[in-house]
Design an enzyme around this catalytic site. Structure first.
Site, PDB file in Angstrom:
ATOM      1  N   GLU A 214       0.885  -1.177   0.000  1.00  0.00           N
ATOM      2  CA  GLU A 214       0.000   0.000   0.000  1.00  0.00           C
ATOM      3  C   GLU A 214       0.916   1.217   0.000  1.00  0.00           C
ATOM      4  O   GLU A 214       1.413   1.618   1.051  1.00  0.00           O
ATOM      5  CB  GLU A 214      -0.906  -0.022   1.239  1.00  0.00           C
ATOM      6  CG  GLU A 214      -1.897  -1.171   1.276  1.00  0.00           C
ATOM      7  CD  GLU A 214      -3.071  -0.983   0.311  1.00  0.00           C
ATOM      8  OE1 GLU A 214      -3.338   0.175  -0.085  1.00  0.00           O
ATOM      9  OE2 GLU A 214      -3.710  -1.988  -0.056  1.00  0.00           O
ATOM     10  N   CYS A 248      -2.083   9.576   2.480  1.00  0.00           N
ATOM     11  CA  CYS A 248      -1.577   8.982   1.231  1.00  0.00           C
ATOM     12  C   CYS A 248      -2.443   9.354   0.039  1.00  0.00           C
ATOM     13  O   CYS A 248      -1.957   9.427  -1.082  1.00  0.00           O
ATOM     14  CB  CYS A 248      -1.495   7.473   1.368  1.00  0.00           C
ATOM     15  SG  CYS A 248      -3.053   6.722   1.843  1.00  0.00           S
TER      16      CYS A 248
HETATM   17  P1  NAD Z   1       8.068   4.470   5.133  1.00  0.00           P
HETATM   18  O1  NAD Z   1       8.104   3.713   3.856  1.00  0.00           O
HETATM   19  O2  NAD Z   1       9.224   5.340   5.473  1.00  0.00           O
HETATM   20  O3  NAD Z   1       7.892   3.492   6.383  1.00  0.00           O
HETATM   21  C1  NAD Z   1       6.871   2.543   6.475  1.00  0.00           C
HETATM   22  C2  NAD Z   1       7.307   1.393   7.351  1.00  0.00           C
HETATM   23  O4  NAD Z   1       8.445   0.774   6.776  1.00  0.00           O
HETATM   24  C3  NAD Z   1       7.693   1.782   8.777  1.00  0.00           C
HETATM   25  O5  NAD Z   1       7.111   0.846   9.676  1.00  0.00           O
HETATM   26  C4  NAD Z   1       9.202   1.695   8.784  1.00  0.00           C
HETATM   27  O6  NAD Z   1       9.726   1.284  10.035  1.00  0.00           O
HETATM   28  C5  NAD Z   1       9.488   0.647   7.726  1.00  0.00           C
HETATM   29  N1  NAD Z   1      10.758   0.883   7.023  1.00  0.00           N
HETATM   30  C6  NAD Z   1      11.320   2.084   6.736  1.00  0.00           C
HETATM   31  N2  NAD Z   1      12.489   1.917   6.066  1.00  0.00           N
HETATM   32  C7  NAD Z   1      12.670   0.588   5.932  1.00  0.00           C
HETATM   33  C8  NAD Z   1      13.688  -0.216   5.332  1.00  0.00           C
HETATM   34  N3  NAD Z   1      14.755   0.321   4.744  1.00  0.00           N
HETATM   35  N4  NAD Z   1      13.527  -1.560   5.368  1.00  0.00           N
HETATM   36  C9  NAD Z   1      12.454  -2.126   5.963  1.00  0.00           C
HETATM   37  N5  NAD Z   1      11.468  -1.416   6.548  1.00  0.00           N
HETATM   38  C10 NAD Z   1      11.561  -0.073   6.541  1.00  0.00           C
HETATM   39  O7  NAD Z   1       6.701   5.255   5.050  1.00  0.00           O
HETATM   40  P2  NAD Z   1       6.146   6.309   6.040  1.00  0.00           P
HETATM   41  O8  NAD Z   1       7.033   7.517   6.005  1.00  0.00           O
HETATM   42  O9  NAD Z   1       5.823   5.677   7.349  1.00  0.00           O
HETATM   43  O10 NAD Z   1       4.752   6.664   5.322  1.00  0.00           O
HETATM   44  C11 NAD Z   1       4.676   7.570   4.280  1.00  0.00           C
HETATM   45  C12 NAD Z   1       4.440   6.903   2.963  1.00  0.00           C
HETATM   46  O11 NAD Z   1       3.464   5.891   3.084  1.00  0.00           O
HETATM   47  C13 NAD Z   1       3.884   7.884   1.940  1.00  0.00           C
HETATM   48  O12 NAD Z   1       4.486   7.645   0.696  1.00  0.00           O
HETATM   49  C14 NAD Z   1       2.409   7.542   1.882  1.00  0.00           C
HETATM   50  O13 NAD Z   1       1.782   7.893   0.682  1.00  0.00           O
HETATM   51  C15 NAD Z   1       2.446   6.085   2.094  1.00  0.00           C
HETATM   52  N6  NAD Z   1       1.167   5.618   2.645  1.00  0.00           N
HETATM   53  C16 NAD Z   1       0.389   4.829   1.881  1.00  0.00           C
HETATM   54  C17 NAD Z   1      -0.843   4.420   2.363  1.00  0.00           C
HETATM   55  C18 NAD Z   1      -1.746   3.525   1.574  1.00  0.00           C
HETATM   56  O14 NAD Z   1      -2.715   3.059   2.151  1.00  0.00           O
HETATM   57  N7  NAD Z   1      -1.490   3.285   0.310  1.00  0.00           N
HETATM   58  C19 NAD Z   1      -1.258   4.830   3.633  1.00  0.00           C
HETATM   59  C20 NAD Z   1      -0.414   5.637   4.376  1.00  0.00           C
HETATM   60  C21 NAD Z   1       0.797   6.026   3.882  1.00  0.00           C
END
Ligand code: NAD
Length: 460
Positions: A214, A248
């Site tokens: 997502e 998002c």
């Molecule tokens: P992110 O990708 O930085 O982090 C998400 C999760 O991934 C966190 O739990 C984090 O600990 C983990 N993570 C981060 N880096 C990692 C790595 N290198 N390896 C493994 N795991 C890792 O995202 P965010 O900043 O928490 O959220 C923002 C993004 O999420 C935006 O792009 C937003 O559009 C998207 N988002 C999408 C939805 C959806 O339903 N499609 C909903 C909310 C947010």
């Protein structure tokens, strides 16, 4: 439950695997009971949930209910439909197989991993869990470390209400997330950014673990001139500035018919003042930016174009005023990456074809918005563009409907959830064909001599 050691992670997975093997989670009554327990956990802890969200994001209580505690609706929907979803489905067979019966059985995948994001930190961990429980899985949740109060609360609640051999929480940041994704799961459900989505999918590929991603991206919002101006402005301001733009599916940028742009800009400014007062900093209804890193990223965007309204910032409060920006170029940084904050660039078009061409020249968005009463325009937009979802004459609300699958396409994601889609995501649909001993027609057995013409007729 706070675990930072790989050995703890392995232990939890092993205990969940043996619990899954008992077959208990396959029992429909058990699943219903667990969904009711989850409902109780949310219902009885609403105040703690709103407080945690307030501490992490200064999330207004109204928004906490509308967008996070509203996961209760998802739970109710699953409880209501579970019996129907779990029933094996009889499917027709072709005439040459008239003496067989064919059915599709939904079965749980096993032990699944749910990785959450920080912007709707409660909902994005619990809502996928509803699908995982309904489908009969064990689950490990890794909430976002950037919303620590909500992460701790989720860990406390899950530990209190569920056995960790069934559902567990592992808290932590990137390092823990990487330890988790290196393990073999039966499914990984990830919410987050597109770049991290690629890392998750790469790690999952090593174990042939299927993924739901997502993700995010830039969701465009087109405003035609056949609209109700006031309704349009309100719905855009609401969808963009709820949670301070950290949504998002927030409208990322506006593409506005130049005939209506001046009026729309005036109305948007009026709405901003109406919603958040002349001083949004003091408004109890306006959230804050999650971290200094994101604050600095957003402040850089303020250098693009010309600010119409807003632009004020306060680092110690992680505050960025709701901001409208004019005269940005499509090659400016603000138009190159997802904004994910309270800044709304406005781009005008003279011909709708230009707007559609711009959208189609970019990665497929998670959401696409069109404000227009023109049916022909609505249809051509639906025909000519691809996006995770579309909402006509409103913003955001399509993700609150359990009967609509929610997910992206292309760079905005893989797979979907909510309602039945969530159940499907965490299920394997097993095809089962049954013969009987009444008949045993020999047409398929060797020797094949003289049987090919009959086979050709079947195929034909
Ligand atoms: P992110 O990708 O930085 O982090 C998400 C999760 O991934 C966190 O739990 C984090 O600990 C983990 N993570 C981060 N880096 C990692 C790595 N290198 N390896 C493994 N795991 C890792 O995202 P965010 O900043 O928490 O959220 C923002 C993004 O999420 C935006 O792009 C937003 O559009 C998207 N988002 C999408 C939805 C959806 O339903 N499609 C909903 C909310 C947010």
């Amino acid at each position: 439950m706070i675990n930072t050691e790989s050995s703890n992670i392995t232990e939890i997975i092993l205990s969940q695997r043996s619990f899954f093997q008992t077959g208990k989670t396959k029992d429909i009554a058990f699943r219903l009971e667990q969904l009711k327990t989850l409902k109780q956990a949310v219902t009885l802890n609403q105040q703690a949930i709103t407080q945690a969200l307030q501490a992490d994001l200064n999330k207004p209580e109204f928004e906490a209910y509308a967008t996070e505690i509203s996961v209760l609706k998802e739970i109710d929907y699953a409880i209501k439909h579970l019996n129907t979803w779990t029933k094996p489905k009889k499917v027709p067979v072709s005439v040459e197989f008239f003496y067989y019966s064919a059915r599709i059985y939904p079965e749980p995948l096993g032990v699944v991993l749910i990785i959450g994001a920080w912007n709707y930190p409660f909902n994005l961990s619990i809502s996928p869990l509803v699908g995982a429980i309904a489908a009969g899985n064990c689950a490990i949740i890794k909430p976002s470390e950037l919303a620590p109060h909500t992460s701790h609360l989720i860990a406390d609640l899950i530990t209190k209400y569920f056995d960790s051999a069934y559902i567990a929480v592992v808290e932590g940041g990137v390092e823990i997330s990487q330890k988790l994704i290196a393990e073999k799961f039966d499914h990984i459900f990830f919410t987050g950014g597109t770049a991290i989505g690629k890392i998750i999918m790469g790690a999952a590929a090593q174990n042939l673990t299927p993924v739901t991603l997502e993700l995010g991206g830039k969701s465009p919002c087109i405003v035609d001139n056949e609209i109700n101006l006031q309704h349009t402005a309100r719905r855009i301001v609401w969808g963009k500035f709820i949670n301070a733009g950290q949504t998002c599916i927030a409208p990322d940028y506006l593409l506005v018919d130049q005939k209506i742009k001046k009026d729309l800009v005036n109305e948007l400014q009026k709405c901003l003042k109406e919603f958040y007062s002349e001083q949004p900093f003091n408004s109890p209804d306006y959230a804050r930016i999650i971290s200094q890193k994101h604050f600095e990223r957003l402040v850089n965007f303020l250098k693009n174009g010309e600010i119409i309204i807003g632009g004020e910032t306060n680092l110690s409060e992680l505050y960025i005023a709701p901001t409208l920006i004019d005269h940005v170029s499509v090659i400016d940084p603000i138009m190159q990456e997802e904004i994910f904050g309270p800044i709304l660039p406005i781009i005008e078009y003279t011909d709708i074809a230009e707007a559609i061409a711009l959208i189609n020249s970019r990665p497929k968005p998670l959401a696409l918005y069109l404000f227009s009463q023109n049916k022909k325009l609505q249809n051509s937009l639906l025909q000519e563009t691809s996006s995770g979802g579309v909402c006509l004459n409103d913003t955001i609300v399509h993700c609150g409907i359990s009967s609509l699958p929610f997910g992206g396409v292309g760079d905005s994601g893989i797979g979907s959830y909510h309602g039945k889609a969530g159940f499907d995501t965490f299920s394997h649909y097993k095809s089962v064909m049954q013969n009987s001993f009444l008949l045993d027609l020999k047409w398929r057995y060797a020797p094949y001599k003289g049987k090919l013409s009959l086979l050709k007729r079947f195929l034909g």
